[in-house]
Write an enzyme that holds these catalytic residues in place. Structure first.
Site, PDB file in Angstrom:
ATOM      1  N   SER A 189       8.187 -37.189 -20.726  1.00 19.64           N
ATOM      2  CA  SER A 189       8.183 -38.484 -21.178  1.00 19.64           C
ATOM      3  C   SER A 189       9.645 -39.064 -21.075  1.00 19.64           C
ATOM      4  CB  SER A 189       7.831 -38.553 -22.467  1.00 19.64           C
ATOM      5  OG  SER A 189       8.739 -38.180 -23.520  1.00 19.64           O
ATOM      6  N   SER A 246      11.264 -40.618 -23.534  1.00 20.53           N
ATOM      7  CA  SER A 246      11.839 -40.645 -25.103  1.00 20.53           C
ATOM      8  C   SER A 246      13.468 -40.492 -25.336  1.00 20.53           C
ATOM      9  CB  SER A 246      11.215 -39.768 -26.074  1.00 20.53           C
ATOM     10  OG  SER A 246      11.380 -38.156 -26.049  1.00 20.53           O
ATOM     11  N   LYS A 262      14.608 -33.507 -28.258  1.00 19.37           N
ATOM     12  CA  LYS A 262      15.558 -34.485 -29.004  1.00 19.37           C
ATOM     13  C   LYS A 262      16.868 -34.173 -29.351  1.00 19.37           C
ATOM     14  CE  LYS A 262      11.381 -36.541 -29.590  1.00 19.37           C
ATOM     15  NZ  LYS A 262      10.998 -37.715 -28.750  1.00 19.37           N
ATOM     16  N   SER A 310      10.444 -43.174 -29.155  1.00 23.59           N
ATOM     17  CA  SER A 310      10.534 -41.773 -29.417  1.00 23.59           C
ATOM     18  C   SER A 310       9.665 -41.799 -30.767  1.00 23.59           C
ATOM     19  CB  SER A 310      11.950 -41.390 -29.400  1.00 23.59           C
ATOM     20  OG  SER A 310      12.137 -40.078 -29.933  1.00 23.59           O
TER      21      SER A 310
END
Length: 261
Positions: free
Chosen positions: A39, A41, A101, A209
């Protein structure tokens, strides 16, 4: 004799496959785990289609270090805490999926976002405007996600822009963050105090996100237990902008072996 030789040959093949799987499993458990970026994010630090190996030695080992979280122990062994600014892969505390992350808050930190600006322990982080992040408005990766744009609406094949800033965390770690729109649901949060044994994580593409800004009760990540950390992402190994890896004309050669900052 021919039947016995054939049987022995099949058995040797089976043993070879089993040994190869065992070696691959040990390597994946102890050293490096492959990870595809699914993705957007973490744009523009990581793009959809980037491939990397997660350094599993960075923070030690937990039950999640084994495939299917099957390591037969609790807590962490040979453990060490991540540093603020590390890009980490972790097992989601609720749904069991692997996420990637950036570590923003360490145990004891006070973390808040006000009008899109990150505050750590009461102080705003330094933001330096940069050139906008530009990409083609088209479907990306195997899932075919369309990017979100600050200059929307954008037609197919047009230039999709996002505002870009360099964010400087306490200690001097710098990285790019993106902003798509002002006033999104993650732009203003309560002040969170990071509990012991956990970290607070955020994606670099802030408006795209699902991270620690959102509690697990509403589908967010919440605080991530140290035990759920799988490792640190240090370098992009390979990158492809296409829907299939074999589409060699979509490979991003300029991202091969690129350090992750």
């Amino acid at each position: 004799m021919a039947a016995k030789a054939k049987k022995d040959g099949v058995w040797e093949t089976v043993k070879t496959v089993v040994y190869a799987l065992l070696i691959a499993g040990i390597f994946r458990t102890l050293f490096f785990q492959p990870f595809w970026i699914p993705s957007g994010s973490m744009k523009d630090t990581l793009l959809i289609g980037d491939f990397l190996f997660v350094n599993k030695m960075a923070y030690g080992y937990s039950r999640h270090s084994c495939p299917f979280s099957m390591c037969p122990f609790s807590g962490r062994i040979f453990g060490s805490e991540p540093e603020r600014g590390d890009v980490v892969v972790f097992r989601h505390p609720v749904n069991g999926q692997d996420f990637i992350k950036r570590v923003i808050g360490l145990p004891g930190d006070r973390v808040q976002v006000r009008e899109g600006v990150l505050y750590l322990n009461g102080d705003p982080v330094q933001l330096t405007p940069e050139e906008p992040f530009a990409e083609t408005y088209e479907r990306q990766g195997p899932v075919g996600h369309l990017p979100r744009c600050s200059n929307a609406p954008v037609g197919q094949g047009g230039t999709c822009l996002k505002d870009r800033f360099t964010e400087t965390l306490p200690g001097g770690v710098t990285h790019s963050i993106l902003n798509i729109e002002d006033g999104s649901r993650g732009d203003n949060t309560p002040e969170y105090v990071v509990p012991e044994g956990t970290v607070f994580v955020m994606g670099d593409n802030r408006d795209n996100s699902i991270d620690s800004r959102f509690p697990q009760s509403i589908g967010g990540v919440g605080f991530v237990p140290m035990e759920n950390l799988l490792g640190r992402a240090d370098r992009v190994i390979f990158s492809s902008a296409g829907q299939r890896m074999v589409y060699f004309w979509t490979w991003r050669a300029d991202r091969f072996f690129e350090p992750i900052e």
